[in-house]
Design an enzyme around this catalytic site. Structure first.
Site, PDB file in Angstrom:
ATOM      1  N   CYS A  77      38.393  38.995  41.507  1.00  0.00           N
ATOM      2  CA  CYS A  77      39.604  38.604  40.519  1.00  0.00           C
ATOM      3  C   CYS A  77      41.432  38.658  41.383  1.00  0.00           C
ATOM      4  CB  CYS A  77      39.541  38.732  39.263  1.00  0.00           C
ATOM      5  SG  CYS A  77      38.627  38.040  38.025  1.00  0.00           S
ATOM      6  N   ASP A  78      41.923  38.606  41.413  1.00  0.00           N
ATOM      7  CA  ASP A  78      43.895  38.714  42.235  1.00  0.00           C
ATOM      8  C   ASP A  78      44.024  38.020  41.019  1.00  0.00           C
ATOM      9  OD1 ASP A  78      44.841  40.601  44.471  1.00  0.00           O
ATOM     10  OD2 ASP A  78      46.175  38.577  43.473  1.00  0.00           O
TER      11      ASP A  78
END
Length: 209
Positions: A77-78
């Site tokens: 995730c980012d």
């Protein structure tokens, strides 16, 4: 319960998943984010903000998948904030955080959270897929004193966009349009959709299966 590896150091993402009944193992990637974006831009040209978030999420998941022997789904995730067509990640310094909030106050931005899933189970499909959740965030019109005090807590320095909605920054977010959990860092509805594309049910990831 199908095992999940979270390729992120974010305590907020871990807490969000845990509260939803998922018990991930955390393996933090060592991705050079600047290098990953530069490589993607060399291949595809200038990236939109949502694509930056997705590119970094994929890089994190792929690095953990490549460097660790995991028998699990791997989730990278980012998140990045888009404001005035510019892309903002973590401020890292107090001065940058103050300048960021002086631009953000009384205005709205879009928080893009990229998600990438790799099926690394020994009997899995080996599939790799992702998506981005984008949520509009409305910021309060903070005074200079409020900005200085918030930045002095240190919280804004190491979170995407320089704010949280689930922590000390909560009073400074007047509203959101979209998925609350995506602003925290991991969109549970999007993750459910991605897992569904692997022909798995969300409850198979939880301790309530």
């Amino acid at each position: 319960m199908i095992p999940l590896v979270l390729a992120s150091a974010s305590p907020a993402r871990l807490t969000t998943l845990t509260r939803a009944g998922v018990r991930p193992e955390v393996i933090v990637s060592g991705v050079d984010e600047d290098a990953a974006i530069a490589a993607a831009q060399e291949r595809h040209g200038e990236l939109e903000a949502a694509d930056v978030a997705l590119t970094l999420a994929r890089a994190k998941a792929e690095q953990v998948s490549a460097e660790h022997d995991v028998d699990a789904l791997v989730l990278g995730c980012d998140s990045v904030l888009e404001l005035d067509g510019e892309i903002f990640g973590k401020p890292h310094s107090s001065q940058v955080a103050i300048e960021r909030w002086q631009r953000m106050r009384g205005r709205s931005g879009v928080l893009h959270s990229g998600h990438w899933v790799i099926d690394d189970r020994s009997e899995g499909s080996g599939a790799t897929l992702g998506g981005t959740a984008s949520t509009t965030v409305h910021f309060a019109d903070l005074t200079d004193a409020e900005i200085a005090h918030y930045v002095a807590t240190g919280e804004p320095l190491h979170v995407a966009g320089g704010f949280t909605v689930d922590g000390l920054g909560g009073p400074y977010v007047t509203g959101i349009e979209g998925d609350y959990h995506a602003v925290v860092g991991v969109s549970l509805p999007l993750l459910r959709d991605l897992v569904g594309q692997l022909d798995l049910a969300w409850h198979e990831l939880t301790d309530h299966a």
